[in-house]
Design a protein around this motif. Structure first.
Motif: not given
Length: 238
Positions: A54-64, A229-238
């Motif tokens: 996770l620390a190697s990823i530049d930007g937000p994460v949805v973790l499943a 997972i797309r639902t989770a993405i949409a909920a945390v994406t402006d």
């Protein structure tokens, strides 16, 4: 917010390939996906490894996380860049709780009688560790009864075992306390008692969907899993 990377975490007795159809679905939608291999040696060690990913990823994460992977994301999901959690037939542990403690509240699933124990060498120790896997002959019925039989027999002989010590190790954090979370209960699960999944999700306030599925819900119902997972993405994406 930048579109998140989806990180998929496999569980015991499986590996990253178990997410293949979900990965393909998400990639076709232009979503960035990463599926790291989990060592399956200890809850703390596996969570530490995932934290490094996770620390190697530049930007937000949805973790499943699937199954035991749910316990791993419960601990590692406290990382600052994790914006949402998705549990797939998984363990939503409380801080200080182990897999064994959560399961022990409910009747055993069919898995309990099908487990096999094998010693493995531990670096720096004269005492071996114990690997836990599923009896190959019983694996399809217990783990994958609604998966293509030809695939299920391959999965049965290519298991990634879980070290027995992981069952008794308490979770050092509970990321669902501070992160929005979604979860799938596999209602025909013979690997984890579905009531274990329901209890953990309800306790954590996780938005829950029930799917009539075996434990391998991401293989038997990949579109539904990808859509969640797309639902989770949409909920945390402006």
């Amino acid at each position: 917010m930048t579109a998140p990377t989806v990180v998929l975490v496999h569980g015991a007795f499986a590996d990253a390939s178990s997410f293949a159809p979900v990965v393909a679905d998400l990639l076709d939608d232009g979503i960035t996906v990463l599926v790291p291999p989990v060592p399956n040696r200890s809850l703390s060690g596996d969570a530490a490894y995932l934290s490094s990913v996770l620390a190697s990823i530049d930007g937000p994460v949805v973790l499943a996380g699937h199954s035991y992977g749910g316990a791993v994301i419960t601990v590692a999901g406290v990382a600052d860049n994790v914006k949402a959690l998705v549990y797939l037939a998984g363990y939503a542990l409380e801080e200080g709780e182990s897999l064994g403690e959560l399961q022990g509240r409910f009747p055993d699933s069919d898995l309990a009688a099908a487990l096999r124990y094998t010693p493995y060498p531990v670096d720096g120790s004269t005492e071996p560790g114990t690997d836990v896997s599923v009896d190959v002959a019983k694996f399809p019925a217990i783990f994958a009864h609604d998966v293509d039989p030809d695939l299920a027999r391959v999965l049965a002989v290519s298991q990634r075992p879980l070290a027995a010590a992981a069952f008794g190790e308490p979770a050092s954090a509970a990321a669902w306390r501070t992160k929005p979370a979604w979860g799938v209960v596999a209602s025909s699960d013979h690997t984890i008692n579905p009531d274990v999944e329901r209890f953990g999700y309800q306790r954590a306030g996780i938005r829950t969907t029930e799917i009539d599925s075996s434990h391998l819900v991401m293989l038997s119902h990949p579109r539904e899993v990808a859509d969640l997972i797309r639902t989770a993405i949409a909920a945390v994406t402006d």
